[in-house]
Design an enzyme around this catalytic site. Structure first.
Site, PDB file in Angstrom:
ATOM      1  CG  ASN A   7      78.656  61.427  -1.881  1.00 54.54           C
ATOM      2  OD1 ASN A   7      79.886  61.432  -1.847  1.00 54.54           O
ATOM      3  ND2 ASN A   7      77.929  60.747  -1.006  1.00 54.54           N
ATOM      4  CB  VAL A  30      69.971  54.007  -4.170  1.00 50.54           C
ATOM      5  CG1 VAL A  30      70.760  55.060  -4.911  1.00 50.54           C
ATOM      6  CG2 VAL A  30      70.040  52.671  -4.881  1.00 50.54           C
ATOM      7  CG  ASP A  31      76.222  56.015  -2.086  1.00 48.70           C
ATOM      8  OD1 ASP A  31      76.837  54.992  -2.399  1.00 48.70           O
ATOM      9  OD2 ASP A  31      76.770  57.114  -1.857  1.00 48.70           O
TER      10      ASP A  31
HETATM   11  N1  AR6 Z   1      66.870  50.470  -4.779  1.00 46.69           N
HETATM   12  C1  AR6 Z   1      66.458  51.299  -5.763  1.00 46.69           C
HETATM   13  N2  AR6 Z   1      66.211  52.614  -5.559  1.00 46.69           N
HETATM   14  C2  AR6 Z   1      66.400  53.095  -4.313  1.00 46.69           C
HETATM   15  C3  AR6 Z   1      66.833  52.297  -3.235  1.00 46.69           C
HETATM   16  C4  AR6 Z   1      67.079  50.916  -3.508  1.00 46.69           C
HETATM   17  N3  AR6 Z   1      67.498  50.079  -2.569  1.00 46.69           N
HETATM   18  N4  AR6 Z   1      66.917  53.090  -2.125  1.00 46.69           N
HETATM   19  C5  AR6 Z   1      66.529  54.333  -2.507  1.00 46.69           C
HETATM   20  N5  AR6 Z   1      66.207  54.337  -3.815  1.00 46.69           N
HETATM   21  P1  AR6 Z   1      68.903  58.932  -3.372  1.00 46.69           P
HETATM   22  P2  AR6 Z   1      70.101  61.072  -5.002  1.00 46.69           P
HETATM   23  C6  AR6 Z   1      65.733  55.430  -4.690  1.00 46.69           C
HETATM   24  O1  AR6 Z   1      68.553  59.896  -2.311  1.00 46.69           O
HETATM   25  O2  AR6 Z   1      68.858  61.849  -4.983  1.00 46.69           O
HETATM   26  C7  AR6 Z   1      73.096  59.610  -1.073  1.00 46.69           C
HETATM   27  O3  AR6 Z   1      73.277  59.886   0.277  1.00 46.69           O
HETATM   28  C8  AR6 Z   1      65.066  56.610  -4.022  1.00 46.69           C
HETATM   29  O4  AR6 Z   1      63.715  56.327  -3.748  1.00 46.69           O
HETATM   30  O5  AR6 Z   1      69.440  57.606  -3.000  1.00 46.69           O
HETATM   31  O6  AR6 Z   1      70.833  60.893  -6.326  1.00 46.69           O
HETATM   32  C9  AR6 Z   1      74.381  59.754  -1.895  1.00 46.69           C
HETATM   33  O7  AR6 Z   1      75.517  59.432  -1.143  1.00 46.69           O
HETATM   34  C10 AR6 Z   1      65.199  57.675  -5.104  1.00 46.69           C
HETATM   35  O8  AR6 Z   1      64.139  57.588  -6.054  1.00 46.69           O
HETATM   36  O9  AR6 Z   1      69.977  59.568  -4.429  1.00 46.69           O
HETATM   37  C11 AR6 Z   1      74.359  61.198  -2.277  1.00 46.69           C
HETATM   38  O10 AR6 Z   1      74.918  62.007  -1.273  1.00 46.69           O
HETATM   39  C12 AR6 Z   1      66.502  57.294  -5.828  1.00 46.69           C
HETATM   40  O11 AR6 Z   1      66.858  56.012  -5.315  1.00 46.69           O
HETATM   41  C13 AR6 Z   1      72.879  61.512  -2.427  1.00 46.69           C
HETATM   42  O12 AR6 Z   1      72.194  60.575  -1.617  1.00 46.69           O
HETATM   43  C14 AR6 Z   1      67.633  58.256  -5.587  1.00 46.69           C
HETATM   44  O13 AR6 Z   1      67.600  58.747  -4.264  1.00 46.69           O
HETATM   45  C15 AR6 Z   1      72.411  61.330  -3.850  1.00 46.69           C
HETATM   46  O14 AR6 Z   1      71.081  61.746  -3.966  1.00 46.69           O
END
Ligand code: AR6
Length: 174
Positions: A25, A34-35
């Site tokens: 973010n 993932v973050d």
């Molecule tokens: N490896 C690969 N993909 C993953 C992992 C992992 N370990 N964990 C989750 N995903 P999101 P956004 C996938 O929510 O929508 C955070 O709080 C997950 O299944 O991580 O871009 C940041 O700080 C999904 O398909 O990111 C921001 O505030 C993808 O990663 C916000 O979330 C993205 O999901 C960003 O939201």
């Protein structure tokens, strides 16, 4: 170009490449999804470098990308990009998502990264429809690979089955 694109199902923090991309973010101070997983697995050095970037330039805008160490990760670098929040699709979401892929890959090239792994940016908390995001992700990466010959491999690392299938379909189209 298609032979330089791969898709796997799994955890991006476990992938050995030059750089993994983080769906961050704009604060660059970590979060969930993932973050959170990347900061947990990579350790405090990543956040330290994020803080230095924030002090220098004040965070990261949607669609832009910055680079830090990979800390304790198998990847050398983490490229942090900020995906768009989905507001229905009339807010430039698609262009912003394409910019994430383009800018992350430019930062990778500037840092001599030849192998890069992407998560499915914006398809979690940010609510971007997975089918639309998969088309943008694969189209944009394919376009860039046509121009940036120094990149050897881009791996989409999908955490969930739906994204895995959608990305696989899009790769097959190219
Ligand atoms: N490896 C690969 N993909 C993953 C992992 C992992 N370990 N964990 C989750 N995903 P999101 P956004 C996938 O929510 O929508 C955070 O709080 C997950 O299944 O991580 O871009 C940041 O700080 C999904 O398909 O990111 C921001 O505030 C993808 O990663 C916000 O979330 C993205 O999901 C960003 O939201």
């Amino acid at each position: 170009m298609a032979n330089k694109i791969e898709v796997i199902k799994g955890d991006i923090t476990k992938v050995t490449v030059d750089a993994i991309v983080n769906a961050a973010n704009s604060s660059l101070m970590g979060g969930g999804g993932v973050d959170g997983a990347i900061h947990r697995a990579g350790g405090p050095e990543i956040l330290e470098e994020c803080k230095m970037i924030v002090a220098r330039q004040g965070g990261c805008k949607t669609g832009e990308a910055v680079i830090t160490t990979g800390g304790r990760l198998p990847a050398k670098f983490v490229i942090h990009t900020v995906g768009p929040v989905w507001h229905g699709g009339h807010n430039g979401e698609s262009e912003k998502l394409a910019n994430c892929y383009k800018n992350a890959l430019s930062v990778a090239v500037e840092n001599n990264c030849k192998t890069i792994a992407f998560p499915n940016i914006s398809t979690g908390v940010y609510g971007f429809p997975k089918d639309k995001a998969a088309i943008i992700a694969v189209n944009t990466v394919t376009e860039v690979l046509g121009l940036e010959t120094s990149i050897d491999k881009v791996i989409f690392v999908c955490f969930d089955e739906e994204n895995y299938q959608l990305i696989k379909e899009q790769i097959a189209v190219h």
